[in-house]
Design a protein around this motif. Sequence first.
Motif, PDB file in Angstrom:
ATOM      1  N   ASP A   1      61.962 -24.054  16.797  1.00 39.73           N
ATOM      2  CA  ASP A   1      63.378 -23.706  16.685  1.00 39.73           C
ATOM      3  C   ASP A   1      64.066 -24.511  15.589  1.00 39.73           C
ATOM      4  OD1 ASP A   1      65.425 -22.020  17.705  1.00 39.73           O
ATOM      5  OD2 ASP A   1      66.339 -23.735  18.708  1.00 39.73           O
ATOM      6  N   LYS A   2      63.448 -25.612  15.169  1.00 43.65           N
ATOM      7  CA  LYS A   2      64.027 -26.455  14.120  1.00 43.65           C
ATOM      8  C   LYS A   2      63.466 -26.128  12.738  1.00 43.65           C
ATOM      9  CE  LYS A   2      64.853 -30.365  17.254  1.00 43.65           C
ATOM     10  NZ  LYS A   2      64.392 -29.728  18.495  1.00 43.65           N
ATOM     11  N   PHE A   3      62.589 -25.153  12.643  1.00 47.59           N
ATOM     12  CA  PHE A   3      62.030 -24.762  11.356  1.00 47.59           C
ATOM     13  C   PHE A   3      63.081 -24.001  10.533  1.00 47.59           C
ATOM     14  CE2 PHE A   3      57.127 -24.744  11.859  1.00 47.59           C
ATOM     15  CZ  PHE A   3      57.179 -26.009  12.407  1.00 47.59           C
TER      16      PHE A   3
ATOM     17  N   ILE B   1      56.858 -32.780   5.561  1.00 56.20           N
ATOM     18  CA  ILE B   1      58.121 -32.982   6.267  1.00 56.20           C
ATOM     19  C   ILE B   1      57.831 -32.937   7.764  1.00 56.20           C
ATOM     20  CG2 ILE B   1      60.517 -32.256   6.551  1.00 56.20           C
ATOM     21  CD1 ILE B   1      60.281 -30.685   3.964  1.00 56.20           C
ATOM     22  N   PRO B   2      57.518 -34.063   8.385  1.00 52.61           N
ATOM     23  CA  PRO B   2      57.255 -34.053   9.827  1.00 52.61           C
ATOM     24  C   PRO B   2      58.535 -33.769  10.606  1.00 52.61           C
ATOM     25  CG  PRO B   2      57.270 -36.307   9.005  1.00 52.61           C
ATOM     26  CD  PRO B   2      57.383 -35.410   7.803  1.00 52.61           C
ATOM     27  N   ILE B   3      58.462 -32.868  11.571  1.00 52.59           N
ATOM     28  CA  ILE B   3      59.630 -32.529  12.383  1.00 52.59           C
ATOM     29  C   ILE B   3      59.537 -33.160  13.768  1.00 52.59           C
ATOM     30  CG2 ILE B   3      60.849 -30.618  13.514  1.00 52.59           C
ATOM     31  CD1 ILE B   3      60.349 -28.948  11.047  1.00 52.59           C
ATOM     32  N   SER B   4      58.363 -33.122  14.367  1.00 56.44           N
ATOM     33  CA  SER B   4      58.205 -33.745  15.682  1.00 56.44           C
ATOM     34  C   SER B   4      56.726 -33.874  16.013  1.00 56.44           C
ATOM     35  CB  SER B   4      58.889 -32.908  16.770  1.00 56.44           C
ATOM     36  OG  SER B   4      58.688 -33.471  18.054  1.00 56.44           O
ATOM     37  N   LYS B   5      56.400 -34.887  16.787  1.00 54.99           N
ATOM     38  CA  LYS B   5      55.070 -34.889  17.378  1.00 54.99           C
ATOM     39  C   LYS B   5      55.107 -33.992  18.602  1.00 54.99           C
ATOM     40  CE  LYS B   5      54.830 -38.664  20.760  1.00 54.99           C
ATOM     41  NZ  LYS B   5      54.073 -39.887  21.151  1.00 54.99           N
TER      42      LYS B   5
ATOM     43  N   ALA C   1      73.072 -28.331  14.495  1.00 55.57           N
ATOM     44  CA  ALA C   1      72.158 -28.977  15.435  1.00 55.57           C
ATOM     45  C   ALA C   1      70.924 -29.527  14.726  1.00 55.57           C
ATOM     46  CB  ALA C   1      71.743 -27.991  16.523  1.00 55.57           C
ATOM     47  N   VAL C   2      70.368 -28.752  13.803  1.00 54.60           N
ATOM     48  CA  VAL C   2      69.166 -29.195  13.096  1.00 54.60           C
ATOM     49  C   VAL C   2      69.502 -30.353  12.160  1.00 54.60           C
ATOM     50  CG1 VAL C   2      67.337 -28.507  11.506  1.00 54.60           C
ATOM     51  CG2 VAL C   2      68.092 -26.934  13.292  1.00 54.60           C
ATOM     52  N   HIS C   3      70.659 -30.259  11.490  1.00 57.76           N
ATOM     53  CA  HIS C   3      71.096 -31.361  10.619  1.00 57.76           C
ATOM     54  C   HIS C   3      71.245 -32.642  11.422  1.00 57.76           C
ATOM     55  CE1 HIS C   3      74.358 -33.901   8.958  1.00 57.76           C
ATOM     56  NE2 HIS C   3      73.695 -33.722   7.834  1.00 57.76           N
ATOM     57  N   ASP C   4      71.887 -32.567  12.584  1.00 57.32           N
ATOM     58  CA  ASP C   4      72.076 -33.757  13.416  1.00 57.32           C
ATOM     59  C   ASP C   4      70.730 -34.331  13.856  1.00 57.32           C
ATOM     60  OD1 ASP C   4      74.776 -33.474  13.143  1.00 57.32           O
ATOM     61  OD2 ASP C   4      75.104 -32.607  15.128  1.00 57.32           O
ATOM     62  N   TYR C   5      69.792 -33.454  14.161  1.00 54.48           N
ATOM     63  CA  TYR C   5      68.465 -33.915  14.579  1.00 54.48           C
ATOM     64  C   TYR C   5      67.764 -34.640  13.429  1.00 54.48           C
ATOM     65  CZ  TYR C   5      63.536 -33.732  15.938  1.00 54.48           C
ATOM     66  OH  TYR C   5      62.215 -34.065  16.215  1.00 54.48           O
ATOM     67  N   PHE C   6      67.808 -34.048  12.238  1.00 50.65           N
ATOM     68  CA  PHE C   6      67.135 -34.654  11.085  1.00 50.65           C
ATOM     69  C   PHE C   6      67.776 -35.989  10.700  1.00 50.65           C
ATOM     70  CE2 PHE C   6      64.801 -30.865  10.729  1.00 50.65           C
ATOM     71  CZ  PHE C   6      63.844 -30.985   9.733  1.00 50.65           C
ATOM     72  N   SER C   7      69.087 -36.080  10.767  1.00 51.18           N
ATOM     73  CA  SER C   7      69.769 -37.296  10.333  1.00 51.18           C
ATOM     74  C   SER C   7      69.800 -38.363  11.427  1.00 51.18           C
ATOM     75  CB  SER C   7      71.196 -36.981   9.875  1.00 51.18           C
ATOM     76  OG  SER C   7      71.951 -36.410  10.943  1.00 51.18           O
ATOM     77  N   SER C   8      70.131 -37.984  12.656  1.00 49.79           N
ATOM     78  CA  SER C   8      70.311 -38.959  13.733  1.00 49.79           C
ATOM     79  C   SER C   8      69.004 -39.345  14.411  1.00 49.79           C
ATOM     80  CB  SER C   8      71.293 -38.418  14.784  1.00 49.79           C
ATOM     81  OG  SER C   8      72.543 -38.138  14.203  1.00 49.79           O
ATOM     82  N   VAL C   9      68.173 -38.356  14.714  1.00 46.83           N
ATOM     83  CA  VAL C   9      66.932 -38.619  15.443  1.00 46.83           C
ATOM     84  C   VAL C   9      65.820 -39.060  14.499  1.00 46.83           C
ATOM     85  CG1 VAL C   9      65.165 -37.640  16.968  1.00 46.83           C
ATOM     86  CG2 VAL C   9      67.569 -37.000  17.269  1.00 46.83           C
ATOM     87  N   LEU C  10      65.629 -38.325  13.409  1.00 47.45           N
ATOM     88  CA  LEU C  10      64.543 -38.636  12.480  1.00 47.45           C
ATOM     89  C   LEU C  10      64.945 -39.670  11.431  1.00 47.45           C
ATOM     90  CD1 LEU C  10      63.007 -35.079  11.862  1.00 47.45           C
ATOM     91  CD2 LEU C  10      62.383 -36.783  13.594  1.00 47.45           C
ATOM     92  N   GLY C  11      66.234 -39.817  11.202  1.00 53.47           N
ATOM     93  CA  GLY C  11      66.682 -40.795  10.223  1.00 53.47           C
ATOM     94  C   GLY C  11      66.497 -40.365   8.786  1.00 53.47           C
ATOM     95  N   TYR C  12      66.415 -39.060   8.521  1.00 56.09           N
ATOM     96  CA  TYR C  12      66.251 -38.575   7.162  1.00 56.09           C
ATOM     97  C   TYR C  12      67.594 -38.622   6.423  1.00 56.09           C
ATOM     98  CZ  TYR C  12      61.724 -36.606   8.622  1.00 56.09           C
ATOM     99  OH  TYR C  12      60.448 -36.439   9.079  1.00 56.09           O
ATOM    100  N   GLU C  13      67.497 -38.672   5.108  1.00 54.38           N
ATOM    101  CA  GLU C  13      68.695 -38.654   4.277  1.00 54.38           C
ATOM    102  C   GLU C  13      69.157 -37.214   4.106  1.00 54.38           C
ATOM    103  OE1 GLU C  13      70.041 -39.877  -0.276  1.00 54.38           O
ATOM    104  OE2 GLU C  13      68.211 -40.745   0.601  1.00 54.38           O
ATOM    105  N   THR C  14      70.334 -36.891   4.626  1.00 54.78           N
ATOM    106  CA  THR C  14      70.826 -35.516   4.620  1.00 54.78           C
ATOM    107  C   THR C  14      72.286 -35.455   4.190  1.00 54.78           C
ATOM    108  OG1 THR C  14      71.562 -35.609   6.930  1.00 54.78           O
ATOM    109  CG2 THR C  14      69.292 -34.906   6.547  1.00 54.78           C
TER     110      THR C  14
END
Length: 261
Positions: free
Chosen positions: A248-250, A227-231, A56-69
């Motif tokens: 929960d994403k930390f 590493i910004p996770i969310s506003k 779930a966290v990987h999907d959030y970082f890659s899909s929502v934040l657009g980070y390279e994972t």
Amino acid sequence: MKTRFVFVCLGLLLGRLTFAEDRVFSARIPASLANDNTTLLANQIDLTFHTRKAEAVHDYFSSVLGYETEKIDEGSFRLSINRNMVLSGKPESSDTLSSFVIDFDQESSQDFVQKYADQTGGNRSASKIEPFVSKFIEYPDYAIGFEFMSQVAKRRRGDCTEYAALTTGLSRAMGVPARYIFGLVIISSNDQVQGFGHAWTEQWADNKWEILDAALYGNEFDALYYIPISKLQNEGAGYMLNQLEIIDKFPTELSAIAGIN
């Protein structure tokens, strides 16, 4: 009546603390380099992000934040970040308004804003806002928990969350869009690398977001990565639930950290 939720700032207060001091940090995130010869001086780094909810966290970082994972296994994934990463997107109307949490319309907040305007002539730049907020908070500590801007303006104490509340509110009061960010910092200093949860501000200037971090203003680290996770999406009465969703994403650990040339 407003009620407060205690967000444990996993990070440093800390314009006044150093790694050399024998002090207990709250929920420090274990962090380690890829090997003993690794130095963190590059503009980009790779690391392994360990979490109990890797998919779930990987999907959030890659899909929502657009980070390279790159997914490794059920408990971890690789993450590549730049030195001064910011969240994507342009300012929203909420990034300009007074709110339940960033309540710059309250009397104590207005007094704080007026002090800033009197001292700086109302300069809206980060180079003026950061040092002003850094000096304004007289007692950096973890005793307060999570405070609204108006309360920080009264008490002049707190941790990174309070610095971020003041900085975000002051920027908005000066007419500059700003958003309250939760995320991680990786700090290299004195041959040590450490990770912390942290809070800071992103301010819209010159058609881009830039980082304002009054809590760490004046520190001279060998390297510092954000590493910004969310506003903070919900600045209303439901803000505490939003905080829990972010926390929960930390990660539980950051390992194999290495610079990319």
